[in-house]
Write an enzyme that holds these catalytic residues in place. Structure first.
Site, mmCIF file in Angstrom:
data_model
loop_
_atom_site.group_PDB
_atom_site.id
_atom_site.type_symbol
_atom_site.label_atom_id
_atom_site.label_comp_id
_atom_site.label_asym_id
_atom_site.label_seq_id
_atom_site.Cartn_x
_atom_site.Cartn_y
_atom_site.Cartn_z
ATOM 1 N N CYS A 269 39.929 38.958 40.022
ATOM 2 C CA CYS A 269 39.830 37.504 40.164
ATOM 3 C C CYS A 269 38.767 37.136 41.212
ATOM 4 C CB CYS A 269 41.202 36.900 40.478
ATOM 5 S SG CYS A 269 41.301 35.123 40.142
ATOM 6 N N HIS B 269 45.287 39.340 36.797
ATOM 7 C CA HIS B 269 46.221 39.773 37.833
ATOM 8 C C HIS B 269 47.288 40.664 37.196
ATOM 9 C CE1 HIS B 269 44.704 37.155 41.007
ATOM 10 N NE2 HIS B 269 44.649 36.165 40.122
#
Length: 491
Positions: A332, A431
């Site tokens: 991310c 994630h």
């Protein structure tokens, strides 16, 4: 329909054990056949989860939902604050970004936030037999009492009984409990039905005189003394867990930086818990130790955390690491840092600026107003094609030639991330990259260590929730708290 049973767990300090106690109680009640839901009116955390209704809540409430046998829902945490600076935060209402406010502006916004809290509360108390409420920080913060929605302000508005939990391992447990009670108003004091002492280790007989004094001094019972549970693994609400657990012979060295605004660091739990991985967090002022793999985790303020990374000398260290054949994973925000530029034209995380990235992947990232919130699963584009699953939470959109060689492909056909031409760098927006039992050994093999033990993070989480529930059942006066489930009829 009868009103749901409700109980609020407040703490004398942050990290006193509120989240853990609510999770354990949720698992216990669910095991007794009670339809129970968790609820945290206001949470301030950078670890979050994507909900079944397409929103975002604190990760602790997602864990509590799992303990109760439920899919995470935005009503379980209607107000989430994600700090972007020391005096400002992104405000998320019912799972969606509502504003970016300074602490002072948020104080004025609280009546709006409270309306969202009470709307969720009304829905939950209609749908469930029991709602377990978690406070935030301490109810004795005098400066935050006005318009409080996180602790006693909510308890008063919803007319909910309260128990206070304190961490004896920190020391000063009697001062914490008595002092907190003394600082509450008379009506708030009347809500406190008893105390729970958490993380006790030692001879309970030596504590008894203190417990007797506390009960005589306050007129309230000690409902239980919970022992210190070594090696308990539960998703952290925000604080970094101790990663230096004793291990045998390790086969792979992994390091990760602790940025000022690190987010969703639970992504690295599978590495932290793996018996053959030497995992280390590296904080400010610490030199980066030798490693086989560097992981750049997520960030709530990517430009600011990238500047911090450079100030710590990590940019040079990462390049040296790559020259010697090491591997790098960016997740991310960490993935975004690996590109050529980072642009924030709307000033979503600070000033409307463009800064240079680390320049290790040929791509550019622009922060856009719409946040991507999605649970996802797919396949790693590494040898073996292991399955991965997790979630996306990001406002950045990355574009560039580096994305022509993606790191994985989602089940819906979308490509994600990038794998460098030399095979040394992997970046992704997913994630939970390391969480799936099949994905972890595949990624560790790519990083240079094959034939390692399998770690099933989900199974470990479930086992520890049951372990926690068993301990609470042995040490807490549940018949006083939940007489319908643990009274004479409940057994």
């Amino acid at each position: 329909m009868p009103q749901a049973i409700a109980l609020m767990v407040q703490g004398t300090t942050s990290d006193a054990g509120k989240s853990t106690l609510v999770a354990g109680l949720a698992r216990l009640l669910a095991r007794r056949g009670v339809r129970v839901a968790p609820f945290k009116p206001q949470n301030m955390a950078l670890n979050s989860a994507v909900t079944v209704d397409g929103g975002e809540i604190g990760r602790a409430q997602a864990l509590q939902a799992l303990a109760a046998g439920l899919a995470p829902h935005t009503d379980f945490n209607p107000v989430l604050l994600k700090p972007s600076t020391d005096i400002g935060a992104q405000v998320i209402i019912h799972g969606k970004v509502a504003a970016n406010l300074s602490a002072r502006d948020y104080h004025a916004y609280k009546p709006t936030a409270m309306a969202a809290v009470m709307a969720s509360w009304d829905r939950l108390t209609t749908a469930y037999e029991c709602v377990l409420v978690e406070g935030a920080g301490s109810p004795a913060e005098i400066n935050l009492r006005d318009r409080d929605i996180a602790n006693m302000g909510f308890a008063e508005a919803a007319d909910v009984p309260v128990i206070l939990v304190a961490d004896i391992d920190r020391g000063g447990v009697f001062a914490h409990l008595v002092g907190t009670l003394e600082l509450l108003s008379p009506s708030e004091q009347a809500r406190v039905k008893g105390f729970v002492i958490n993380r006790f280790r030692g001879d309970i007989g030596l504590l008894q005189s203190g417990l007797d004094w506390l009960e005589a001094r306050t007129g309230r019972p000690v409902l239980g003394v919970l022992p210190y549970l070594h090696g308990l693994f539960l998703d952290a609400e925000d604080a970094l867990a101790d990663a230096r657990a004793e291990k045998g012979e390790t086969r792979l060295r992994v390091v990760a930086p602790v940025y000022p605004r690190i987010s969703n660091h639970t992504d690295l739990d599978a590495l932290r818990l793996h018996p053959q991985v030497d995992f280390r967090w590296v904080g400010p002022g610490q030199a980066m130790p030798p490693a086989d793999l560097i992981v750049l985790p997520g960030s709530k303020s990517v430009q600011a955390d990238l500047a911090w990374l450079r100030a710590q000398g990590w940019d040079a260290a990462i390049r040296r690491h790559l020259r010697y054949g090491g591997k790098v994973v960016g997740i991310c925000g960490g993935f975004q840092m690996l590109g050529a530029t980072l642009s924030d034209p709307l000033g979503l995380e600070g000033g409307a600026t463009t800064v240079a990235g680390l320049g290790l992947l040929d791509m550019d990232t622009v922060l856009e107003a719409e946040k991507c919130l999605e649970n996802a699963r797919g396949t790693l584009l590494l040898p073996g094609g292991a399955e991965v699953s997790g979630y996306e939470i990001h406002m950045g959109v990355s574009r560039g030639p580096a994305l022509d060689c993606p790191a994985l492909r989602f089940a819906d056909g979308r490509a994600d991330g990038a794998l460098s031409v030399d095979g040394q760098i992997l970046g992704t927006y997913l994630h939970g990259l390391f969480d799936a039992p099949a994905a972890l050994p595949s990624l560790l093999a790519w990083a240079g260590a094959g034939d390692l033990a399998t770690v099933d993070l989900a199974a470990r989480r479930e086992a520890d929730l049951d372990r926690l529930a068993d301990v609470i059942e042995r040490h807490l006066d549940l018949s006083t708290l939940f007489p319908a489930a643990w009274g004479a009829a409940g057994g």
